[in-house]
Design a protein around this motif. Structure first.
Motif, PDB file in Angstrom:
ATOM      1  N   ASN A 174      79.657  40.113  42.893  1.00  0.00           N
ATOM      2  CA  ASN A 174      79.874  39.210  44.032  1.00  0.00           C
ATOM      3  C   ASN A 174      80.952  38.158  43.764  1.00  0.00           C
ATOM      4  O   ASN A 174      81.139  37.252  44.574  1.00  0.00           O
ATOM      5  N   ASP A 225      79.494  45.157  43.152  1.00  0.00           N
ATOM      6  CA  ASP A 225      78.062  45.221  43.425  1.00  0.00           C
ATOM      7  C   ASP A 225      77.406  45.967  42.272  1.00  0.00           C
ATOM      8  O   ASP A 225      77.562  47.178  42.129  1.00  0.00           O
ATOM      9  N   VAL A 259      73.772  39.334  39.324  1.00  0.00           N
ATOM     10  CA  VAL A 259      73.556  38.061  39.996  1.00  0.00           C
ATOM     11  C   VAL A 259      72.307  38.241  40.859  1.00  0.00           C
ATOM     12  O   VAL A 259      72.080  39.321  41.427  1.00  0.00           O
ATOM     13  N   ASN A 260      71.474  37.206  40.945  1.00  0.00           N
ATOM     14  CA  ASN A 260      70.224  37.330  41.694  1.00  0.00           C
ATOM     15  C   ASN A 260      70.499  37.324  43.196  1.00  0.00           C
ATOM     16  O   ASN A 260      70.310  36.323  43.886  1.00  0.00           O
ATOM     17  N   ASP A 261      70.951  38.487  43.684  1.00  0.00           N
ATOM     18  CA  ASP A 261      71.300  38.613  45.100  1.00  0.00           C
ATOM     19  C   ASP A 261      70.359  39.541  45.854  1.00  0.00           C
ATOM     20  O   ASP A 261      70.610  39.869  47.011  1.00  0.00           O
ATOM     21  N   ASN A 262      69.276  39.965  45.204  1.00  0.00           N
ATOM     22  CA  ASN A 262      68.303  40.828  45.865  1.00  0.00           C
ATOM     23  C   ASN A 262      66.913  40.236  45.713  1.00  0.00           C
ATOM     24  O   ASN A 262      66.454  39.945  44.594  1.00  0.00           O
ATOM     25  N   ASP A 294      67.662  43.907  41.201  1.00  0.00           N
ATOM     26  CA  ASP A 294      68.432  43.207  40.173  1.00  0.00           C
ATOM     27  C   ASP A 294      67.954  43.644  38.793  1.00  0.00           C
ATOM     28  O   ASP A 294      67.113  44.543  38.654  1.00  0.00           O
ATOM     29  N   ASN A 298      66.187  38.438  36.601  1.00  0.00           N
ATOM     30  CA  ASN A 298      66.338  38.454  38.064  1.00  0.00           C
ATOM     31  C   ASN A 298      65.452  39.504  38.717  1.00  0.00           C
ATOM     32  O   ASN A 298      65.210  39.457  39.925  1.00  0.00           O
TER      33      ASN A 298
END
Length: 382
Positions: A174, A225, A259-262, A294, A298
């Protein structure tokens, strides 16, 4: 009456054998009678050579171009000198004059013919020009010199080189446009043989950006991603413009960090559990499950009971949940006649920063057991 006369032949000027090598004279003797009588004699004069001419090269400067891949032993050039003298005075021997050690290792000259040959392989990338002084010396000790300039011409015998200056890996997913690698391209050849073209494959989200002095930067074309690709294998191909074209390939592996995006995702949006009444306390009545795409912390999920929407529902005394695996337990014995069903929400929260969470609905249905005897309502009984 004068007896014998001995005439003397005297030189009036210096002789030059190179102009007139021989004289033929007729000597006539006349007596004093009348009529006079005469006699003749032929005088032949041969002019002997002295070493008065130094060897003279046909050309004072020879320029020649030799490809660097010329085989050892091949002739580079043939020099020629002439000497007007004769005999040993006109015999010429060729040799190097004031030659460096490198010249002596690279070239050799035929002392008789004056032909210059390669003694070792040439390398344009090491030395482009040799300047040789060749001496022609006759048997009398006189000599002449000429200069030979050998220009080594380049061939495409060097592959391009890729010199990596920096590499950044892993790259956080990201992230906006990020510089992954900085490198320099070098080709030791010259001309088109030293010009290069740099490229990468089309199926990766990276682009090459040229900079000054053959420097390039490899940057991300778009945010990465990690959940789609955890790593990329990038092949940088460098091709020169020589004939034939030579190329070099360099492989770079770029890892994508998480990265903690989920947020955690439950396997079901709602769960229905069945419990028979009069159960034993601490009975395992079912489980909920959530996964997180993740990685690392995460993706570590913690389960919890959320406050019930019905404030009168004593949830804390009815069920509990294992925070690590989502197992649900009935804390006390349930009574169908008192409570037939109840529902509550559970939450799944990851350990990222910031933490992300999801919730699901759990409905518990209490199953009836035949634990009550019939009784008569009328007539009244004691």
């Amino acid at each position: 009456g004068e007896g014998n006369i001995y005439p003397e032949l005297v030189l009036n000027q210096v002789l030059d054998r190179e102009e007139i090598p021989e004289f033929s004279l007729t000597l006539t003797a006349l007596d004093g009678g009348s009529p006079p009588r005469s006699g003749t004699a032929l005088v032949r004069i041969l002019v002997l050579d002295v070493n008065d001419n130094a060897p003279d090269f046909v050309r004072s400067l020879y320029k020649v171009q030799v490809p660097e891949n010329s085989p050892v032993g091949s002739m580079v050039v043939s020099v020629s000198a002439r000497d007007l003298d004769t005999g040993s005075n006109g015999e010429i021997a060729y040799a190097f004059s004031y030659a460096t050690e490198r010249i002596l290792k690279t070239f050799q000259i035929n002392p008789t013919s004056g032909s210059l040959h390669l003694k070792a392989q040439l390398d344009y990338e090491a030395i482009q020009t040799y300047t040789l002084t060749i001496q022609a010396k006759d048997g009398g000790g006189l000599s002449g010199k000429c200069t030979v300039v050998v220009d080594v011409t380049d061939i495409n015998d060097n592959r391009p080189e890729l010199l990596l200056s920096s590499l950044t890996s892993p790259i956080a997913e990201n992230s906006p446009e990020t510089v992954v690698a900085v490198f320099r391209i070098r080709d030791r050849d010259s001309g088109n043989n030293g010009k290069t073209v740099c490229s990468i494959q089309d199926d990766v989200p990276f682009i090459l950006k040229p900079s000054v002095e053959n420097f390039y930067t490899l940057v991300t074309e778009k945010p990465l991603d990690r959940e789609r690709n955890t790593e990329y294998n990038i092949t940088i191909t460098v091709t020169d413009l020589g004939t034939p074209r030579l190329k070099t390939e360099h492989n770079i592996t770029v890892l994508v960090s998480d990265v903690n995006d989920n947020a955690p995702a439950f396997t079901q949006t709602s769960y229905t559990l069945f419990v028979r009444e009069n159960n034993s306390p601490a009975l395992h009545i079912g489980s909920v499950s959530a996964t997180d795409r993740d990685s690392g912390t995460n993706a570590q999920v913690t389960y919890s009971l959320l406050p019930p929407q019905d404030p009168h529902l004593p949830l804390a005394s009815l069920v509990s949940i294992n925070a690590d695996n989502g197992h649900l337990f009935a804390l006390r014995s349930l009574d169908y006649e008192a409570l037939q069903a109840f529902e509550f929400r559970v939450g799944a929260t990851d350990r990222g920063s910031p933490a992300l969470s999801r919730e699901a609905l759990v409905r518990v249905l209490v199953l009836d057991a035949n634990d009550n005897s019939p009784f008569v309502l009328y007539p009244l009984q004691n």
